[in-house]
Design a protein around this motif. Sequence first.
Motif, PDB file in Angstrom:
ATOM      1  N   GLY A 269       0.814  -1.212   0.000  1.00 13.89           N
ATOM      2  CA  GLY A 269       0.000   0.000   0.000  1.00 13.89           C
ATOM      3  C   GLY A 269       0.842   1.254   0.000  1.00 13.89           C
ATOM      4  N   THR A 270       0.271   2.311   0.534  1.00 14.08           N
ATOM      5  CA  THR A 270       0.924   3.610   0.486  1.00 14.08           C
ATOM      6  C   THR A 270       0.893   4.269   1.859  1.00 14.08           C
ATOM      7  OG1 THR A 270       0.124   3.895  -1.779  1.00 14.08           O
ATOM      8  CG2 THR A 270       0.893   5.871  -0.671  1.00 14.08           C
ATOM      9  N   VAL A 271       2.019   4.833   2.228  1.00 17.53           N
ATOM     10  CA  VAL A 271       2.092   5.628   3.449  1.00 17.53           C
ATOM     11  C   VAL A 271       2.300   7.076   3.028  1.00 17.53           C
ATOM     12  CG1 VAL A 271       3.380   6.083   5.574  1.00 17.53           C
ATOM     13  CG2 VAL A 271       3.065   3.720   4.791  1.00 17.53           C
ATOM     14  N   ILE A 272       1.424   7.939   3.488  1.00 16.88           N
ATOM     15  CA  ILE A 272       1.559   9.367   3.188  1.00 16.88           C
ATOM     16  C   ILE A 272       2.001  10.047   4.473  1.00 16.88           C
ATOM     17  CG2 ILE A 272       0.410  11.427   2.286  1.00 16.88           C
ATOM     18  CD1 ILE A 272      -1.795   9.436   1.223  1.00 16.88           C
ATOM     19  N   ASP A 273       3.204  10.596   4.409  1.00 13.60           N
ATOM     20  CA  ASP A 273       3.830  11.161   5.607  1.00 13.60           C
ATOM     21  C   ASP A 273       3.994  12.671   5.438  1.00 13.60           C
ATOM     22  OD1 ASP A 273       5.049  11.304   8.047  1.00 13.60           O
ATOM     23  OD2 ASP A 273       6.817  10.130   7.497  1.00 13.60           O
ATOM     24  N   HIS A 274       4.284  13.341   6.537  1.00 13.97           N
ATOM     25  CA  HIS A 274       4.514  14.793   6.531  1.00 13.97           C
ATOM     26  C   HIS A 274       3.304  15.598   6.076  1.00 13.97           C
ATOM     27  CE1 HIS A 274       8.690  14.324   7.655  1.00 13.97           C
ATOM     28  NE2 HIS A 274       8.757  13.337   6.787  1.00 13.97           N
TER      29      HIS A 274
ATOM     30  N   ASN B  38      -4.408  19.516   8.614  1.00 13.63           N
ATOM     31  CA  ASN B  38      -4.984  19.241   7.295  1.00 13.63           C
ATOM     32  C   ASN B  38      -5.229  17.754   7.023  1.00 13.63           C
ATOM     33  OD1 ASN B  38      -5.143  21.918   6.677  1.00 13.63           O
ATOM     34  ND2 ASN B  38      -3.206  21.986   5.574  1.00 13.63           N
ATOM     35  N   LEU B  39      -5.108  16.940   8.055  1.00 11.74           N
ATOM     36  CA  LEU B  39      -5.298  15.501   7.875  1.00 11.74           C
ATOM     37  C   LEU B  39      -6.625  15.172   7.194  1.00 11.74           C
ATOM     38  CD1 LEU B  39      -4.737  12.457   8.418  1.00 11.74           C
ATOM     39  CD2 LEU B  39      -5.733  12.797  10.678  1.00 11.74           C
ATOM     40  N   PHE B  40      -7.702  15.759   7.687  1.00  9.11           N
ATOM     41  CA  PHE B  40      -9.011  15.384   7.149  1.00  9.11           C
ATOM     42  C   PHE B  40      -9.254  15.971   5.765  1.00  9.11           C
ATOM     43  CE2 PHE B  40      -9.255  14.461  11.629  1.00  9.11           C
ATOM     44  CZ  PHE B  40      -9.712  13.160  11.585  1.00  9.11           C
ATOM     45  N   LYS B  41      -8.565  17.053   5.463  1.00  7.13           N
ATOM     46  CA  LYS B  41      -8.631  17.588   4.095  1.00  7.13           C
ATOM     47  C   LYS B  41      -7.967  16.623   3.111  1.00  7.13           C
ATOM     48  CE  LYS B  41      -9.197  22.477   5.024  1.00  7.13           C
ATOM     49  NZ  LYS B  41      -8.526  23.773   5.203  1.00  7.13           N
ATOM     50  N   VAL B  42      -6.850  16.043   3.514  1.00 10.02           N
ATOM     51  CA  VAL B  42      -6.176  15.067   2.650  1.00 10.02           C
ATOM     52  C   VAL B  42      -7.078  13.848   2.442  1.00 10.02           C
ATOM     53  CG1 VAL B  42      -4.208  13.475   2.473  1.00 10.02           C
ATOM     54  CG2 VAL B  42      -3.839  15.823   3.239  1.00 10.02           C
ATOM     55  N   ILE B  43      -7.692  13.397   3.507  1.00  7.24           N
ATOM     56  CA  ILE B  43      -8.611  12.254   3.416  1.00  7.24           C
ATOM     57  C   ILE B  43      -9.734  12.564   2.428  1.00  7.24           C
ATOM     58  CG2 ILE B  43     -10.383  10.987   4.746  1.00  7.24           C
ATOM     59  CD1 ILE B  43      -8.359  11.042   7.107  1.00  7.24           C
ATOM     60  N   SER B  44     -10.228  13.774   2.507  1.00  7.02           N
ATOM     61  CA  SER B  44     -11.313  14.186   1.634  1.00  7.02           C
ATOM     62  C   SER B  44     -10.858  14.320   0.172  1.00  7.02           C
ATOM     63  CB  SER B  44     -11.888  15.483   2.198  1.00  7.02           C
ATOM     64  OG  SER B  44     -12.548  16.200   1.224  1.00  7.02           O
ATOM     65  N   ILE B  45      -9.688  14.917  -0.058  1.00  6.97           N
ATOM     66  CA  ILE B  45      -9.180  15.080  -1.423  1.00  6.97           C
ATOM     67  C   ILE B  45      -8.961  13.725  -2.096  1.00  6.97           C
ATOM     68  CG2 ILE B  45      -7.150  15.810  -2.778  1.00  6.97           C
ATOM     69  CD1 ILE B  45      -6.920  18.215  -0.873  1.00  6.97           C
TER      70      ILE B  45
ATOM     71  N   VAL C 159      -2.523   7.428  -8.331  1.00  7.60           N
ATOM     72  CA  VAL C 159      -1.978   7.990  -9.560  1.00  7.60           C
ATOM     73  C   VAL C 159      -1.497   9.410  -9.270  1.00  7.60           C
ATOM     74  CG1 VAL C 159      -3.374   6.560 -11.084  1.00  7.60           C
ATOM     75  CG2 VAL C 159      -4.261   8.770 -10.361  1.00  7.60           C
ATOM     76  N   ASP C 160      -0.567   9.864 -10.077  1.00  6.85           N
ATOM     77  CA  ASP C 160       0.069  11.170  -9.850  1.00  6.85           C
ATOM     78  C   ASP C 160      -0.928  12.299  -9.645  1.00  6.85           C
ATOM     79  OD1 ASP C 160       2.470  10.008  -9.982  1.00  6.85           O
ATOM     80  OD2 ASP C 160       3.075  10.889 -11.895  1.00  6.85           O
ATOM     81  N   ASP C 161      -1.980  12.291 -10.429  1.00  6.35           N
ATOM     82  CA  ASP C 161      -2.967  13.354 -10.341  1.00  6.35           C
ATOM     83  C   ASP C 161      -3.569  13.476  -8.948  1.00  6.35           C
ATOM     84  OD1 ASP C 161      -2.814  14.430 -12.771  1.00  6.35           O
ATOM     85  OD2 ASP C 161      -4.906  14.035 -13.332  1.00  6.35           O
ATOM     86  N   ASP C 162      -3.925  12.334  -8.385  1.00  8.73           N
ATOM     87  CA  ASP C 162      -4.500  12.322  -7.035  1.00  8.73           C
ATOM     88  C   ASP C 162      -3.504  12.849  -6.033  1.00  8.73           C
ATOM     89  OD1 ASP C 162      -6.836  11.209  -7.843  1.00  8.73           O
ATOM     90  OD2 ASP C 162      -6.259   9.138  -7.362  1.00  8.73           O
ATOM     91  N   VAL C 163      -2.296  12.346  -6.186  1.00  8.73           N
ATOM     92  CA  VAL C 163      -1.245  12.690  -5.243  1.00  8.73           C
ATOM     93  C   VAL C 163      -0.944  14.180  -5.284  1.00  8.73           C
ATOM     94  CG1 VAL C 163       1.214  12.433  -4.823  1.00  8.73           C
ATOM     95  CG2 VAL C 163      -0.196  10.426  -5.253  1.00  8.73           C
TER      96      VAL C 163
ATOM     97  N   LYS D 252       9.905   5.964  -2.901  1.00 10.18           N
ATOM     98  CA  LYS D 252       9.596   7.155  -2.092  1.00 10.18           C
ATOM     99  C   LYS D 252       9.533   8.340  -3.019  1.00 10.18           C
ATOM    100  CE  LYS D 252      11.966   6.362   2.268  1.00 10.18           C
ATOM    101  NZ  LYS D 252      12.344   7.135   3.437  1.00 10.18           N
ATOM    102  N   TYR D 253       8.566   9.173  -2.845  1.00  4.48           N
ATOM    103  CA  TYR D 253       8.614  10.432  -3.585  1.00  4.48           C
ATOM    104  C   TYR D 253       7.835  11.534  -2.886  1.00  4.48           C
ATOM    105  CZ  TYR D 253       4.276   8.612  -5.686  1.00  4.48           C
ATOM    106  OH  TYR D 253       3.031   8.098  -5.896  1.00  4.48           O
ATOM    107  N   ASN D 254       8.161  12.755  -3.263  1.00  2.00           N
ATOM    108  CA  ASN D 254       7.492  13.924  -2.701  1.00  2.00           C
ATOM    109  C   ASN D 254       6.343  14.318  -3.613  1.00  2.00           C
ATOM    110  OD1 ASN D 254       9.681  13.807  -1.041  1.00  2.00           O
ATOM    111  ND2 ASN D 254      10.543  15.776  -1.692  1.00  2.00           N
ATOM    112  N   VAL D 255       5.340  14.938  -3.042  1.00  8.56           N
ATOM    113  CA  VAL D 255       4.280  15.460  -3.902  1.00  8.56           C
ATOM    114  C   VAL D 255       4.819  16.665  -4.663  1.00  8.56           C
ATOM    115  CG1 VAL D 255       2.404  14.648  -2.438  1.00  8.56           C
ATOM    116  CG2 VAL D 255       3.292  16.953  -2.110  1.00  8.56           C
ATOM    117  N   GLU D 256       4.257  16.896  -5.807  1.00 11.01           N
ATOM    118  CA  GLU D 256       4.628  18.075  -6.582  1.00 11.01           C
ATOM    119  C   GLU D 256       3.433  19.004  -6.626  1.00 11.01           C
ATOM    120  OE1 GLU D 256       6.240  17.481 -10.546  1.00 11.01           O
ATOM    121  OE2 GLU D 256       7.171  15.671  -9.751  1.00 11.01           O
ATOM    122  N   VAL D 257       3.704  20.251  -6.330  1.00 11.65           N
ATOM    123  CA  VAL D 257       2.614  21.217  -6.339  1.00 11.65           C
ATOM    124  C   VAL D 257       2.195  21.460  -7.792  1.00 11.65           C
ATOM    125  CG1 VAL D 257       1.947  23.562  -5.720  1.00 11.65           C
ATOM    126  CG2 VAL D 257       3.497  22.282  -4.238  1.00 11.65           C
TER     127      VAL D 257
END
Length: 152
Positions: free
Chosen positions: A15-20, A25-32, A67-71, A94-99
Motif C-alpha cells: 500500500g501507500t504511506v503518506i507522511d509529513h 490538514n489531515l481530514f482535508k487530505v482524506i477528503s481530497i 496515480v500522480d494526479d491524485d497525489v 519514495k517520492y514527494n508530492v509536486e505542487v
Amino acid sequence: MRDVKQLSVSGIKNGTVIDHIPAKNLFKVISILGLEKFDNRITFGTNLESKKLGRKAIIKVAGKTFVDDDVNRIALVAPEAKLNIINNYKVVEKYNVEVPKEIIGIARCVNPKCITNHEQIITRFTVIPGNEIALKCRYCEKITDQEHLNIR
Ligand SMILES: [Zn+2]
C-alpha cells in the motif's frame, strides 16, 4: 485481541504511506483522496512530533497506490507530503508530492459572486506557490487562501 501487532499503526503489507501532512490538514487530505469511500484498511496517526511541521499526521492505506494526479492534489494542503510505496512490508519507492500549476474541480472559489458558485461550472485555479499555497480563480481572479480553502 489475538494479535495486537496487527492492530498497531505500524506496518502494512502492501500500500501507500503518506507522511509529513500538517496535522490540521489531515481530514482535508482524506477528503481530497476520497478515502472516506474506501473499503481498504486505512490507519492514521495525528499530532505526531515533526521538526519541520510542528505537528504532523500520517496516513497508511493498505492495498492501494495512487496515480500522480491524485497525489499532486494533496499538495494543496500538504505541500511537504512524502509518499512511501510499500510492497511486502518494505518501502520500494519514495517520492514527494509536486505542487501542480493548476487545480481543477477540487476547491471552491472564495468569492460568493463567482460564476462557479452559481452555475454548474467546474472550478479552475492557478496555483500560487508559497509556504501556504493559495489559489487564483480563473473566472473571477479572486484569491482563495488556505484559511478559506473549501474542498468539495
Ligand atoms: Zn471565482
